[in-house]
Motif scaffolding. Structure first.
Motif, PDB file in Angstrom:
ATOM      1  N   UNK A   1       0.830  -1.197   0.000  1.00  0.00           N
ATOM      2  CA  UNK A   1       0.000   0.000   0.000  1.00  0.00           C
ATOM      3  C   UNK A   1       0.868   1.251   0.000  1.00  0.00           C
ATOM      4  N   UNK A   2       0.509   2.185  -0.880  1.00  0.00           N
ATOM      5  CA  UNK A   2       1.117   3.517  -0.877  1.00  0.00           C
ATOM      6  C   UNK A   2       0.037   4.518  -0.498  1.00  0.00           C
ATOM      7  N   UNK A   3       0.385   5.474   0.340  1.00  0.00           N
ATOM      8  CA  UNK A   3      -0.588   6.467   0.782  1.00  0.00           C
ATOM      9  C   UNK A   3      -0.048   7.865   0.548  1.00  0.00           C
ATOM     10  N   UNK A   4      -0.914   8.719   0.031  1.00  0.00           N
ATOM     11  CA  UNK A   4      -0.614  10.132  -0.171  1.00  0.00           C
ATOM     12  C   UNK A   4      -1.552  10.943   0.705  1.00  0.00           C
ATOM     13  N   UNK A   5      -0.998  11.692   1.659  1.00  0.00           N
ATOM     14  CA  UNK A   5      -1.772  12.535   2.570  1.00  0.00           C
ATOM     15  C   UNK A   5      -1.603  13.999   2.176  1.00  0.00           C
ATOM     16  N   UNK A   6      -2.692  14.771   2.294  1.00  0.00           N
ATOM     17  CA  UNK A   6      -2.646  16.224   2.130  1.00  0.00           C
ATOM     18  C   UNK A   6      -3.369  16.835   3.318  1.00  0.00           C
ATOM     19  N   UNK A   7      -2.779  17.855   3.967  1.00  0.00           N
ATOM     20  CA  UNK A   7      -3.293  18.345   5.242  1.00  0.00           C
ATOM     21  C   UNK A   7      -2.722  19.731   5.548  1.00  0.00           C
ATOM     22  N   UNK A   8      -3.198  20.306   6.649  1.00  0.00           N
ATOM     23  CA  UNK A   8      -2.639  21.573   7.149  1.00  0.00           C
ATOM     24  C   UNK A   8      -1.684  21.270   8.295  1.00  0.00           C
ATOM     25  N   UNK A   9      -0.422  21.653   8.119  1.00  0.00           N
ATOM     26  CA  UNK A   9       0.587  21.389   9.147  1.00  0.00           C
ATOM     27  C   UNK A   9       0.363  22.265  10.378  1.00  0.00           C
ATOM     28  N   UNK A  10       1.059  21.899  11.455  1.00  0.00           N
ATOM     29  CA  UNK A  10       0.916  22.684  12.676  1.00  0.00           C
ATOM     30  C   UNK A  10       1.586  24.055  12.591  1.00  0.00           C
ATOM     31  N   UNK A  11       2.384  24.305  11.543  1.00  0.00           N
ATOM     32  CA  UNK A  11       2.980  25.634  11.358  1.00  0.00           C
ATOM     33  C   UNK A  11       2.188  26.478  10.362  1.00  0.00           C
ATOM     34  N   UNK A  12       1.010  25.980   9.928  1.00  0.00           N
ATOM     35  CA  UNK A  12       0.159  26.736   9.025  1.00  0.00           C
ATOM     36  C   UNK A  12       0.413  26.489   7.552  1.00  0.00           C
ATOM     37  N   UNK A  13       1.481  25.756   7.191  1.00  0.00           N
ATOM     38  CA  UNK A  13       1.752  25.415   5.799  1.00  0.00           C
ATOM     39  C   UNK A  13       0.885  24.235   5.358  1.00  0.00           C
ATOM     40  N   UNK A  14       0.775  24.084   4.054  1.00  0.00           N
ATOM     41  CA  UNK A  14       0.155  22.875   3.502  1.00  0.00           C
ATOM     42  C   UNK A  14       1.200  21.776   3.474  1.00  0.00           C
ATOM     43  N   UNK A  15       0.834  20.611   3.972  1.00  0.00           N
ATOM     44  CA  UNK A  15       1.775  19.504   4.013  1.00  0.00           C
ATOM     45  C   UNK A  15       1.343  18.355   3.121  1.00  0.00           C
ATOM     46  N   UNK A  16       2.326  17.651   2.575  1.00  0.00           N
ATOM     47  CA  UNK A  16       2.102  16.421   1.813  1.00  0.00           C
ATOM     48  C   UNK A  16       3.022  15.356   2.392  1.00  0.00           C
ATOM     49  N   UNK A  17       2.461  14.185   2.636  1.00  0.00           N
ATOM     50  CA  UNK A  17       3.236  13.052   3.131  1.00  0.00           C
ATOM     51  C   UNK A  17       2.939  11.838   2.254  1.00  0.00           C
ATOM     52  N   UNK A  18       3.985  11.120   1.884  1.00  0.00           N
ATOM     53  CA  UNK A  18       3.831   9.863   1.151  1.00  0.00           C
ATOM     54  C   UNK A  18       4.459   8.748   1.970  1.00  0.00           C
ATOM     55  N   UNK A  19       3.654   7.712   2.233  1.00  0.00           N
ATOM     56  CA  UNK A  19       4.188   6.525   2.906  1.00  0.00           C
ATOM     57  C   UNK A  19       4.301   5.409   1.872  1.00  0.00           C
ATOM     58  N   UNK A  20       5.522   4.878   1.738  1.00  0.00           N
ATOM     59  CA  UNK A  20       5.786   3.804   0.785  1.00  0.00           C
ATOM     60  C   UNK A  20       5.539   2.446   1.443  1.00  0.00           C
ATOM     61  N   UNK A  21       5.450   1.376   0.650  1.00  0.00           N
ATOM     62  CA  UNK A  21       5.141   0.063   1.210  1.00  0.00           C
ATOM     63  C   UNK A  21       6.132  -0.418   2.262  1.00  0.00           C
ATOM     64  N   UNK A  22       7.403  -0.019   2.142  1.00  0.00           N
ATOM     65  CA  UNK A  22       8.400  -0.461   3.115  1.00  0.00           C
ATOM     66  C   UNK A  22       8.402   0.385   4.386  1.00  0.00           C
TER      67      UNK A  22
END
Length: 326
Positions: A194-215
């Motif tokens: 499974x690969x996951x792509x997250x989009x959210x508001x960071x705690x510093x007010x910026x827009x954040x993107x996180x990708x979790x790879x299968x490993x």
């Protein structure tokens, strides 16, 4: 031989050697000059080739994007008819650009051509209502948009930042992102990876993107909150800037499903292309050609041949059109 004869011989030999050194020096200087001129000429030609190739590929990419959005309706002609229209429109659009570019290049003594050589059909899933949450047509916040795909282009998204879920940290902790209800897109392969792509508001007010790879590898990037944010997974850009995390999202080994989770925590438009035909039953939650969101026939990939000729250069290469489909 007298001493006078020896002296004359030495003098003549010295003059001959001096003349030889002068000739050799001139030859070396001429060779260096010729080499420099040739190098400059080659660099100039290479620059012209690179510029033409870049312009040709960008023109083809824009043409793919246009036909996928405007020549994809199968309601009147059926899916096969839609694919024929897409292919014809793409080839015609690239040929028209090529003819215009060739006419311009002929003024400088160059001959150019760009033509479509291969097209692979697929489908495009999209939402065009910029104010709508990314939920299913029926309002489900966790839903499967695509099943059984083996290739993906995108997604590209333009999201309202006001709808993004705020998270308690900078995005490195995936479990915290899940707990805070951050929007995510999952690519789940048949072997369970499974690969996951997250989009959210960071705690510093910026827009954040996180990708979790299968490993388990986690990659993040961020962008200023300017009211809206764009991301392109294939080009690996966030708000127009490089985001290497996104580059790890759209690469898979086995067939996969595309699922949206916590889709009430994101609103805006998106487009994602997959290598499944529009009549293959791969879109269980969507209607074809209409609705929000929806799926359509689309060009999934395209290759173009780029030709550049001048008195000094003959360049011929087949190039894949980047971001085709999405």
């Amino acid at each position: 031989m007298t001493d006078g004869d020896r002296g004359q011989l030495i003098l003549v030999t010295a003059l001959a050697m001096a003349t030889l050194f002068v000739v050799l020096s001139l030859l070396v200087n001429t060779t260096i000059y010729t080499g420099n001129v040739a190098t400059r000429s080659d660099v100039s030609e290479s620059t012209e080739v690179v510029n033409y190739r870049t312009e040709a590929v960008v023109a083809a990419e824009r043409t793919v994007a246009y036909v996928n959005r405007h020549d994809n309706d199968s309601s009147a002609v059926g899916v096969d008819g839609a694919y024929r229209a897409l292919n014809e429109s793409l080839r015609r659009g690239v040929a028209n650009w090529s003819d215009d570019a060739a006419a311009h290049g002929a003024l400088s003594g160059t001959g150019t051509e760009t033509r479509v050589v291969t097209v692979r059909n697929g489908s495009r899933v999209a939402q065009t209502d910029a104010a709508r949450a990314l939920s299913s047509p029926g309002g489900a916040t966790e839903w499967t948009a695509v099943t059984g795909a083996t290739g993906v282009r995108g997604p590209t998204m333009n999201l309202s930042t006001s709808a993004l879920a705020p998270v308690a940290d900078d995005g490195d902790d995936v479990s915290q992102l899940v707990a805070d209800g951050a929007f995510r897109v999952n690519l789940t392969e048949t072997d369970g990876e499974n690969r996951s792509l997250f989009v959210y508001e960071r705690n510093d007010g910026h827009v954040g993107v996180t990708v979790r790879e299968p490993d388990g590898t986690v990659r993040t990037c961020r962008a200023p909150d300017d009211g809206r944010v764009t991301l392109d997974a294939r080009a690996a850009t966030l708000a127009g800037e490089s985001c290497p995390a996104l580059g790890a999202f759209a690469t898979t080994d086995d067939p996969f499903d595309v699922t949206f989770v916590s889709s009430n925590a994101a609103a805006g438009t998106y487009s994602v292309a997959v290598d499944r035909r529009a009549d293959g039953g791969a879109f269980p939650s969507l209607s074809r050609d209409a609705g929000t969101p929806f799926y359509t026939a689309a060009v999934y990939t395209a290759d173009v041949t780029v030709i550049y000729r001048s008195p000094q250069t003959h360049y011929n290469a087949t190039v894949e059109v980047p971001n085709a489909g999405a």
